[in-house]
Design a protein around this motif. Sequence first.
Motif, short mmCIF file in Angstrom:
data_model
loop_
_atom_site.label_atom_id
_atom_site.label_comp_id
_atom_site.label_asym_id
_atom_site.label_seq_id
_atom_site.Cartn_x
_atom_site.Cartn_y
_atom_site.Cartn_z
N LEU A 252 -7.17 -34.79 -12.41
CA LEU A 252 -6.37 -34.76 -11.28
C LEU A 252 -6.94 -33.50 -10.38
O LEU A 252 -6.25 -32.30 -10.64
N PRO A 253 -7.87 -33.55 -9.52
CA PRO A 253 -8.57 -32.40 -8.69
C PRO A 253 -7.50 -31.68 -8.12
O PRO A 253 -7.77 -30.38 -7.95
N THR A 254 -6.46 -32.22 -7.81
CA THR A 254 -5.33 -31.42 -6.81
C THR A 254 -4.37 -31.29 -7.53
O THR A 254 -3.20 -31.27 -7.10
N LEU A 255 -4.54 -30.79 -8.78
CA LEU A 255 -3.61 -30.42 -9.79
C LEU A 255 -2.55 -29.17 -9.13
O LEU A 255 -1.29 -29.20 -9.26
N GLN A 256 -3.36 -28.39 -8.54
CA GLN A 256 -2.41 -27.12 -7.96
C GLN A 256 -1.33 -27.54 -7.22
O GLN A 256 -0.40 -26.83 -6.92
N THR A 257 -1.61 -28.54 -6.33
CA THR A 257 -0.50 -29.09 -5.50
C THR A 257 0.63 -30.01 -6.31
O THR A 257 1.46 -30.49 -5.48
N LYS A 258 0.26 -30.60 -7.21
CA LYS A 258 1.22 -31.71 -8.06
C LYS A 258 1.30 -31.30 -9.47
O LYS A 258 1.06 -32.34 -10.31
N PRO A 259 1.45 -29.87 -9.73
CA PRO A 259 1.56 -29.69 -11.28
C PRO A 259 2.51 -30.63 -11.92
O PRO A 259 2.27 -31.20 -13.20
N MET A 260 3.85 -30.66 -11.26
CA MET A 260 4.74 -31.37 -12.23
C MET A 260 4.30 -33.04 -12.39
O MET A 260 4.79 -33.50 -13.16
N PHE A 262 1.41 -34.26 -12.70
CA PHE A 262 0.54 -34.27 -13.58
C PHE A 262 1.16 -34.20 -14.97
O PHE A 262 0.91 -35.21 -15.98
N SER A 263 1.80 -33.34 -15.46
CA SER A 263 2.54 -32.85 -16.51
C SER A 263 3.24 -34.33 -17.10
O SER A 263 3.42 -34.68 -18.01
N THR A 264 4.15 -34.64 -16.05
CA THR A 264 5.04 -35.67 -16.29
C THR A 264 4.38 -37.06 -16.54
O THR A 264 4.78 -37.87 -17.44
N PHE A 265 3.15 -37.40 -15.74
CA PHE A 265 2.47 -38.32 -16.08
C PHE A 265 1.87 -38.47 -17.62
O PHE A 265 1.94 -39.50 -18.29
N LEU A 266 1.51 -37.24 -17.95
CA LEU A 266 1.17 -37.24 -19.44
C LEU A 266 2.27 -37.53 -20.28
O LEU A 266 1.98 -38.29 -21.44
N HIS A 296 3.39 -25.99 -20.62
CA HIS A 296 4.54 -25.07 -20.09
C HIS A 296 5.07 -25.95 -18.89
O HIS A 296 6.10 -25.83 -18.58
N LEU A 297 4.27 -26.70 -18.01
CA LEU A 297 4.75 -27.41 -16.88
C LEU A 297 5.89 -28.23 -17.34
O LEU A 297 6.73 -28.60 -16.47
N LEU A 298 5.60 -28.85 -18.53
CA LEU A 298 6.75 -29.76 -19.11
C LEU A 298 7.94 -29.17 -19.21
O LEU A 298 9.07 -29.94 -19.05
N PHE A 299 8.13 -28.11 -19.57
CA PHE A 299 9.63 -27.41 -19.91
C PHE A 299 10.16 -26.81 -18.93
O PHE A 299 11.45 -26.36 -19.07
N ASN A 300 9.51 -26.10 -18.10
CA ASN A 300 9.98 -25.25 -16.92
C ASN A 300 10.91 -25.98 -16.35
O ASN A 300 10.89 -26.72 -15.53
N GLY A 301 12.47 -25.39 -16.50
CA GLY A 301 13.39 -25.74 -15.59
C GLY A 301 13.90 -27.27 -16.03
O GLY A 301 14.34 -28.08 -15.08
N ALA A 302 13.38 -27.88 -17.16
CA ALA A 302 13.60 -29.14 -17.61
C ALA A 302 15.20 -29.46 -17.98
O ALA A 302 15.81 -28.52 -18.50
N SER A 303 15.53 -30.73 -17.86
CA SER A 303 16.81 -30.94 -18.24
C SER A 303 17.21 -31.21 -19.49
O SER A 303 16.08 -31.33 -20.23
#
Length: 562
Positions: A252-260, A262-266, A296-303
């Motif tokens: 995902l070349p535009t990860l910087q603008t869509k990090p959440m 990307f990680s959630t799709f994984l 770390h993107l998966l867990f930051n602020g996760a419910s």
Amino acid sequence: MASKSTADKVATIQKGYTLEGPTIELGAAIIDGEIHKDAPVRLPLAMMNRHGLVAGATGTGKTVTLHMMAEQLSAAGVPVFLADIKGDLSGLATAATGTEKLLARTEGIGQAWAPKTFPVEFLALGGDGNGIPVRATITSFGPILLSRVMELNDTQESSLQLVFHFADKNSLELIDLKDLRAVIQFLTSDEGKDELEDLGGLSKATAGVILRELVTLEAQGMEKFFGEPEFDTAELLCTAPDGRGVISCLELPTLQTKPMLFSTFLMWLLADLFEELPEAGDLDKPKLVFFLDEAHLLFNGASKAFLDAITTTVRLIRSKGVGIFFVTQTPRDVPAEVLGQLANRVQHALRAYTPEDAKALKATVSTFPINDYDLEETLTSAGIGEAVITVMNEKGAPTPVALTRLRAPESVMGPSSDALISSTVAGSALLAKYGTAVDNVSAYEKISGKAAAGTGAAAAPTAPGSAGNHDDVDAEARRIEEEILGRPSSRPAPAPERGQERATERPARGQDAGGGTDGGLAGAVGGALGGGLRSMARSLGTQLGRELLRGVFGTAPRRRRR
């Protein structure tokens, strides 16, 4: 207690990493400052579904470690999934060149190096990049993962689950963002207020917030990541004709603008595999090894619901033959409930420039078994391409901790050429299956009355800029401004068109708008903002479809969606 001699330390490593079955060769141990190629460090192939962690500061060689492990897994016939965030892993498809410096390094650790290429499938999330488009339907993605993308709080997440429950029970297929938007718009309209009340716990204000977030997602161009054809995660389990495992690289070349996103799709890919794969027990080698980068993107602020779902998936997917390796900077990025299930550790160097860094270093050291190293010093002085390793041996016990000079990849450590990637994508059998997006009849068409009566097919969509489409957009914008955003709308109301009332009449009794009988939901709907919604509201109570059974992430598995 007397300190051990170098010879004793070498003997400990040699004994601890003497394994019977097939292994992934990681490198050679470094003991008392010297590389000992007679003390190889290995990871049992059969233990790779016990999951693992690859950690280390930026620039310490984590990506090269994934690269090297993926090569050997592929050679052993194990499919691999990699999140290629920087584009560097595409080099797996190109043979490397043996420079003098490279050959000196490989000789020093006893690696018989030779240039090789590996079978690679290039994937791109939503087609955003040069690869086979990977999409998911909103229905299968589910409310918990979607809440993560939308960054909803716990209350809003629970409310979104009620919206999905409503759609599931009423056979409203949520394929893309406009489908979910249509359902929420109905529930927040005057015609749908009774249904909103019946759901319980879903306030109009909360539904309005969710709707606003959906509009924001669409404004950010995220609608292309959701839709059909939906990617079948079974494609990740393929092997090449020569028996090697296919390496699937998702970019995902535009990860910087869509990090959440990307990680959630994984996590959606993993959740779908978890729901679809049968129990396999202990295998000689895993069915798939899944490297989950930027963990770390998966867990930051996760419910709590999201964290519980991850923990359950990691704990149980092992028995289905899938190994997960989390890739991040420090073990502290991973919750203790998940970290405790990661049996294989590859820890690259850490930095201790700040008090927070020093705290993370001490926490990392405390998670390793008793060993012969001063790990605080070792982890801050390890060079690029070196890592402290301990894995699970074939008896289920941890191997000795070993500072290791890691093997070098045999394919290019960097991106392949654009021409090679393009030709690989063009020649892929997946391109015909997933290359072109389709828009089938779903909740949006049913609610807006666009399902062609009597045929079961979608009516031709209104052309952009046409009067009907323009009026729908204006009406939606007015409602959002007035009811949700709480301000008067400056948009003029459209004049009613001649024949509009006739266009929104219900189909003949006993037949729905899709050609079925006994009043399918589509037949109860005449128009998104007209009298058809009233008909829909009256009929929902008795026209319930089969409710979907959802998994731990709220996802809907393929076998249940058919």
